[in-house]
Scaffold this motif. Structure first.
Motif, mmCIF file in Angstrom:
data_model
loop_
_atom_site.group_PDB
_atom_site.id
_atom_site.type_symbol
_atom_site.label_atom_id
_atom_site.label_comp_id
_atom_site.label_asym_id
_atom_site.label_seq_id
_atom_site.Cartn_x
_atom_site.Cartn_y
_atom_site.Cartn_z
ATOM 1 N N TRP A 7 -4.009 -7.186 -1.601
ATOM 2 C CA TRP A 7 -2.943 -6.293 -1.027
ATOM 3 C C TRP A 7 -2.744 -5.201 -2.044
ATOM 4 O O TRP A 7 -2.339 -4.009 -1.377
ATOM 5 N N LEU A 8 -2.415 -5.297 -3.455
ATOM 6 C CA LEU A 8 -2.125 -4.326 -4.037
ATOM 7 C C LEU A 8 -3.274 -3.385 -4.677
ATOM 8 O O LEU A 8 -3.238 -2.116 -4.962
ATOM 9 N N SER A 9 -4.686 -3.896 -4.308
ATOM 10 C CA SER A 9 -5.777 -2.858 -4.261
ATOM 11 C C SER A 9 -5.593 -1.588 -3.402
ATOM 12 O O SER A 9 -6.226 -0.815 -3.566
ATOM 13 N N LEU A 10 -4.600 -2.179 -2.231
ATOM 14 C CA LEU A 10 -4.718 -0.946 -1.166
ATOM 15 C C LEU A 10 -3.640 0.142 -1.525
ATOM 16 O O LEU A 10 -3.388 1.219 -0.801
ATOM 17 N N ASN A 11 -2.756 -0.063 -2.842
ATOM 18 C CA ASN A 11 -1.736 0.878 -2.947
ATOM 19 C C ASN A 11 -2.261 2.492 -3.194
ATOM 20 O O ASN A 11 -3.081 2.447 -4.000
ATOM 21 N N HIS A 12 -1.623 3.250 -2.425
ATOM 22 C CA HIS A 12 -1.973 4.715 -2.487
ATOM 23 C C HIS A 12 -1.358 5.555 -3.674
ATOM 24 O O HIS A 12 -1.618 6.442 -3.855
ATOM 25 N N ASP A 13 -0.365 5.136 -4.270
ATOM 26 C CA ASP A 13 0.228 5.747 -5.262
ATOM 27 C C ASP A 13 -0.551 5.630 -6.680
ATOM 28 O O ASP A 13 -0.386 4.890 -7.464
ATOM 29 N N LEU A 14 -1.319 6.620 -6.894
ATOM 30 C CA LEU A 14 -2.286 6.804 -8.138
ATOM 31 C C LEU A 14 -1.483 8.027 -9.101
ATOM 32 O O LEU A 14 -2.694 8.926 -9.449
ATOM 33 N N PHE A 72 -6.895 6.675 -1.382
ATOM 34 C CA PHE A 72 -6.698 5.940 0.115
ATOM 35 C C PHE A 72 -8.109 4.938 0.153
ATOM 36 O O PHE A 72 -8.330 4.202 1.341
ATOM 37 N N SER A 73 -9.094 4.997 -0.899
ATOM 38 C CA SER A 73 -10.144 4.013 -0.854
ATOM 39 C C SER A 73 -10.725 3.697 -2.460
ATOM 40 O O SER A 73 -11.413 4.407 -2.787
ATOM 41 N N HIS A 74 -10.314 2.957 -2.714
ATOM 42 C CA HIS A 74 -10.560 2.372 -4.285
ATOM 43 C C HIS A 74 -10.570 1.039 -4.715
ATOM 44 O O HIS A 74 -10.576 0.515 -5.631
ATOM 45 N N GLU A 75 -11.155 0.447 -3.553
ATOM 46 C CA GLU A 75 -11.414 -1.082 -3.525
ATOM 47 C C GLU A 75 -12.754 -1.389 -4.386
ATOM 48 O O GLU A 75 -12.722 -2.189 -5.206
ATOM 49 N N ASN A 76 -13.785 -0.651 -4.178
ATOM 50 C CA ASN A 76 -15.024 -1.010 -4.587
ATOM 51 C C ASN A 76 -15.655 0.273 -5.213
ATOM 52 O O ASN A 76 -16.207 1.239 -4.718
ATOM 53 N N ASP A 77 -15.334 0.319 -6.626
ATOM 54 C CA ASP A 77 -15.540 1.685 -7.292
ATOM 55 C C ASP A 77 -17.015 1.575 -7.773
ATOM 56 O O ASP A 77 -17.223 0.925 -8.250
ATOM 57 N N GLU A 78 -17.719 2.617 -7.518
ATOM 58 C CA GLU A 78 -19.331 2.788 -7.639
ATOM 59 C C GLU A 78 -19.529 2.567 -9.428
ATOM 60 O O GLU A 78 -20.532 2.542 -9.848
ATOM 61 N N HIS A 79 -18.455 3.062 -9.900
ATOM 62 C CA HIS A 79 -18.597 2.896 -11.450
ATOM 63 C C HIS A 79 -18.197 1.584 -12.078
ATOM 64 O O HIS A 79 -18.060 1.654 -13.442
ATOM 65 N N SER A 92 0.787 -1.163 -0.082
ATOM 66 C CA SER A 92 0.006 0.032 -0.013
ATOM 67 C C SER A 92 0.802 1.400 0.259
ATOM 68 O O SER A 92 0.304 2.168 -0.554
ATOM 69 N N THR A 93 1.902 1.430 0.590
ATOM 70 C CA THR A 93 2.658 2.412 0.714
ATOM 71 C C THR A 93 4.086 2.352 0.415
ATOM 72 O O THR A 93 4.996 3.399 0.293
ATOM 73 N N GLY A 94 4.157 1.294 -0.340
ATOM 74 C CA GLY A 94 5.676 0.989 -0.914
ATOM 75 C C GLY A 94 6.945 1.136 0.296
ATOM 76 O O GLY A 94 8.079 1.515 0.293
ATOM 77 N N ASP A 95 6.289 0.527 1.713
ATOM 78 C CA ASP A 95 7.341 0.582 2.727
ATOM 79 C C ASP A 95 8.584 -0.189 2.746
ATOM 80 O O ASP A 95 8.664 -1.378 2.608
ATOM 81 N N ALA A 96 9.667 0.451 2.541
ATOM 82 C CA ALA A 96 10.850 -0.343 2.041
ATOM 83 C C ALA A 96 11.473 -1.147 3.388
ATOM 84 O O ALA A 96 11.793 -2.254 3.243
ATOM 85 N N LEU A 97 11.194 -0.675 4.668
ATOM 86 C CA LEU A 97 11.551 -1.262 5.889
ATOM 87 C C LEU A 97 10.604 -2.492 5.868
ATOM 88 O O LEU A 97 11.129 -3.636 6.346
ATOM 89 N N ALA A 98 9.345 -2.382 5.850
ATOM 90 C CA ALA A 98 8.332 -3.564 5.781
ATOM 91 C C ALA A 98 8.833 -4.637 4.812
ATOM 92 O O ALA A 98 8.959 -5.677 5.147
ATOM 93 N N ALA A 99 9.324 -4.226 3.342
ATOM 94 C CA ALA A 99 9.555 -5.087 2.250
ATOM 95 C C ALA A 99 10.806 -5.876 2.730
ATOM 96 O O ALA A 99 10.935 -7.075 2.579
ATOM 97 N N ASN A 100 11.987 -4.892 3.269
ATOM 98 C CA ASN A 100 13.088 -5.561 3.851
ATOM 99 C C ASN A 100 12.691 -6.752 4.880
ATOM 100 O O ASN A 100 13.732 -7.732 4.813
ATOM 101 N N ALA A 101 11.967 -6.526 5.606
ATOM 102 C CA ALA A 101 11.528 -7.497 6.869
ATOM 103 C C ALA A 101 10.963 -8.750 6.298
ATOM 104 O O ALA A 101 11.453 -10.034 6.598
ATOM 105 N N LEU A 102 9.982 -8.554 5.324
ATOM 106 C CA LEU A 102 9.532 -9.504 4.614
ATOM 107 C C LEU A 102 10.661 -10.485 3.894
ATOM 108 O O LEU A 102 10.634 -11.804 3.953
#
Length: 315
Positions: free
Chosen positions: A226-233, A245-252, A145-155
């Protein structure tokens, strides 16, 4: 940055555009998305012009758009060329993590202490949170969701780089690689990039995710969630009009997942965009001389133009 691609040609119908010495791939896999009425066949003229302009200024470009219903290329150029993809390289890492969760070899609730991971400040929010430890499932969410480098390194430290490289091979990605962890600075003894890939393979991975073909339906659904939560649009996705910040279920009725990658002189985005007329998987990699803000904005504008024409294609 190497020889620029040959000029694009916009006169022919959608095809593997020869201007970037591209090649075509046919697809025989079954597709999950329903077939739609025949879409208009746009020339992507504005996209081609923007990419041509970048190429004329020395940028290296790899682009691929695949129609999900037909499995054929709508647009491609140098889609086989391997280029650095920065943070987009976390996608195979997330697939490996999800596969380990499904197999039971990794516990989603296993707690990882932040102090066990070498500090890196290139991006993300975990470094700013009070919580000193998080479960692996939350780290996957932060990574996607946020491209968190520290979280990615932990995984990556938990599953291991060899496991991710094996997963890349099992996915059939011969032109992609995860080389290293995220670093604030890369020395002469470090890998020159975090990850490499080609637009064709990136497009194929995202198509596999929405078609439930990446490892298993369960793994595909988890990574897509997980990827549907990505904030970088801010690049291709800026044309969708979705809430970052909220695009999982688009009304269109817009189906959309994406991941971006950013580094000095590198901009990358890959994803899936589907509407009532058509659905596509796409990937665009641009490596450019980041000499000024104008050079950067020129690269960003090419992504946004592509996004606009993709919206026209699926709607």
């Amino acid at each position: 940055m190497g020889m620029p691609p040959e000029p694009f040609d916009t006169d022919d119908p959608p095809r593997d555009t020869g201007s970037l010495r591209s090649s075509q791939r046919s697809s025989s896999t079954s597709r999950r998305l329903p077939r739609r009425t025949a879409a208009r066949k746009p020339a992507f003229a504005s996209t081609l012009k923007a990419l041509d302009d970048l190429a004329a200024h020395g940028a290296r470009i790899s682009v691929r758009i695949t129609d999900l219903d037909r499995g054929t290329a709508v647009l491609s150029g140098d889609d086989f060329v391997t280029l650095p993809v920065a943070g987009l390289g976390v996608v195979p890492l997330l697939i490996e993590v999800a596969a380990a969760f499904e197999a039971g070899t990794l516990d989603p609730l296993e707690i990882i202490d932040r102090s066990s991971v070498e500090r890196v400040a290139v991006g993300g929010v975990w470094q700013h949170l009070m919580a000193p430890a998080l479960p692996l499932s939350d780290l996957a969410v932060l990574t996607a969701s946020t491209g968190d480098a520290l979280a990615a390194n932990a995984l990556l430290a938990r599953v291991g780089l060899p496991a991710v490289r094996r997963r890349i091979e099992l996915l059939g990605l011969s032109r992609s690689a995860l080389l290293d962890r995220f670093r604030d600075e890369r020395g002469p003894d470090d890998a020159p990039h975090f990850a490499l890939g080609s637009s064709r393979e990136l497009s194929e991975v995202f198509a596999a995710l929405v078609n439930s073909q990446a490892v298993s339906p369960g793994v595909s659904a988890q990574v897509a969630e997980w990827l549907s939560l990505n904030h970088d649009l801010s690049l291709v996705a800026s044309a969708t009009g979705l809430d970052p910040f909220s695009h999982e279920n688009d009304e269109h009725g817009l189906l959309f997942i994406n991941k971006t990658g950013r580094d000095d002189g590198i901009r990358v985005e890959a994803g899936v965009l589907a509407g009532p007329r058509a659905g596509v998987s796409y990937a665009l990699i641009v490596c450019f001389d980041d000499l000024s803000i104008m050079h950067r904005l020129r690269a960003h504008e090419a992504f946004r133009i592509l996004g606009t024409e993709l919206m026209e294609y699926v709607f």
